[in-house]
Write a protein that holds these residues in place. Structure first.
Motif, PDB file in Angstrom:
ATOM      1  N   THR A 104       0.850  -1.178   0.000  1.00  0.00           N
ATOM      2  CA  THR A 104       0.000   0.000   0.000  1.00  0.00           C
ATOM      3  C   THR A 104       0.891   1.235   0.000  1.00  0.00           C
ATOM      4  N   SER A 130      -6.403  -7.112  -0.865  1.00  0.00           N
ATOM      5  CA  SER A 130      -7.292  -7.056   0.287  1.00  0.00           C
ATOM      6  C   SER A 130      -7.815  -8.461   0.547  1.00  0.00           C
ATOM      7  N   GLN A 184      -8.595   1.746   2.341  1.00  0.00           N
ATOM      8  CA  GLN A 184      -7.950   1.912   3.644  1.00  0.00           C
ATOM      9  C   GLN A 184      -8.580   3.043   4.445  1.00  0.00           C
ATOM     10  N   PHE A 246      -2.273   1.330  10.051  1.00  0.00           N
ATOM     11  CA  PHE A 246      -3.184   2.457   9.839  1.00  0.00           C
ATOM     12  C   PHE A 246      -2.558   3.788  10.216  1.00  0.00           C
ATOM     13  N   ASP A 249      -1.140   4.203   6.706  1.00  0.00           N
ATOM     14  CA  ASP A 249      -2.084   4.372   5.596  1.00  0.00           C
ATOM     15  C   ASP A 249      -2.949   5.619   5.751  1.00  0.00           C
TER      16      ASP A 249
END
Length: 308
Positions: A104, A130, A184, A246, A249
């Protein structure tokens, strides 16, 4: 091309044999590929070798002679190192072979890496994934891919081995990365919302298992609530997908939104909760740990965590 070359099994190299990459490498093997795998963690290479694959000491070794090289690393910096760093794959890949990038990353970086590799006569497919580790092991991932028709054609058999659904999103690298960032954004916000909801339920003194039962049958349910809240109920924060993912992202999303002069307040608020979770020491734990952060901030009591 002699008859031996025409009839040999297709060859693949897989760089990154973590929870996703291992399943992808084994799926390629089941589909008849000869697969060499590399990871910075020697134990990961050993697990792959125990499953019948061939371990490699460097990315270049895994890529040598490969028709397709699948990179399943964390981010753009690691992808660039895999391609062009010491022992990297770019020079080891045969001309005309394809590099399938599943990390990503910012779409602009995907375009830059693709242009640099394709200038050497190799192909680049922007192909974020994913689905999680269990689906990777079954060859049932979803792939959000973009690249040239030649790159798609070269990667076709490998994608079929690893994925149940391949979205062909355009002929330019970076489009796939953009789609993944939209995914995301939603995933990160939904996990944070699930953590907020279950921690508030705990603060209210509700039976959390009944909350899970009721909400998963109600309009407020989400895939992330249904998938992540059981981690909280069991106190199991082993990192199937870590908080730091996260942090990265949603940080990329903020950079993209700022560049586009686009407001993204929900993603920004969720990012702050992941940053707080990382600051509390949960960065390498499962992303469901965001619920623990809400609990610590509010005095709510969640099930006791198991060892992580």
């Amino acid at each position: 091309m002699d008859s031996t070359e025409e009839t040999r099994p297709p060859r693949a190299g897989v760089i990154g044999l973590g929870s996703m990459g291992l399943g992808m490498a084994l799926s390629l093997r089941r589909a008849g590929f000869t697969v060499a795998g590399y990871d910075v963690v020697p134990a990961a290479v050993e697990r792959f070798a125990a499953g019948g694959g061939r371990g490699a000491a460097l990315p270049a070794e895994a890529a040598a002679g490969a028709d397709v090289v699948v990179s399943v690393v964390v981010n753009a910096a690691q992808t660039e190192a895999v391609l062009f760093g010491p022992g990297g794959v770019a020079e080891a890949m045969p001309e005309g072979s394809v590099f399938v990038s599943s990390a990503t990353m910012d779409p602009a970086v995907a375009r830059r890496l693709a242009a640099r590799l394709e200038a050497t006569g190799r192909l680049y497919l922007d192909a974020p994934i994913s689905g999680g580790a269990a689906r990777a092991m079954k060859g049932e991932l979803t792939v959000m891919a973009s690249g040239s028709p030649a790159a798609f054609a070269k990667a076709h058999a490998a994608l079929d081995a690893m994925a149940v659904k391949v979205h062909e999103l355009g002929d330019e690298p970076g489009i796939g990365a953009s789609f993944k960032m939209i995914n995301q954004l939603l995933a990160g916000v939904h996990i944070a919302a699930a953590g907020e909801a279950i921690a508030l339920a705990a603060k209210l003194g509700l039976d959390l298992r009944r909350v899970y039962e009721v909400i998963t049958g109600s309009a407020g349910n989400s895939w992330m609530f249904e998938n992540r809240v059981p981690h909280v109920l069991e106190g199991d924060y082993r990192p199937l997908s870590a908080i730091e993912i996260f942090v990265k992202d949603l940080g990329i999303i903020q950079d993209m939104a700022r560049a586009e002069r686009f407001p993204a307040p929900l993603a920004a608020a969720a990012l702050q909760m992941y940053l707080a979770s990382a600051g509390l020491g949960f960065g390498r734990d499962d992303d469901a740990s965001v619920a623990r952060t809400y609990a610590l901030l509010s005095g709510a009591t969640l099930p006791e965590p198991k060892g992580t």
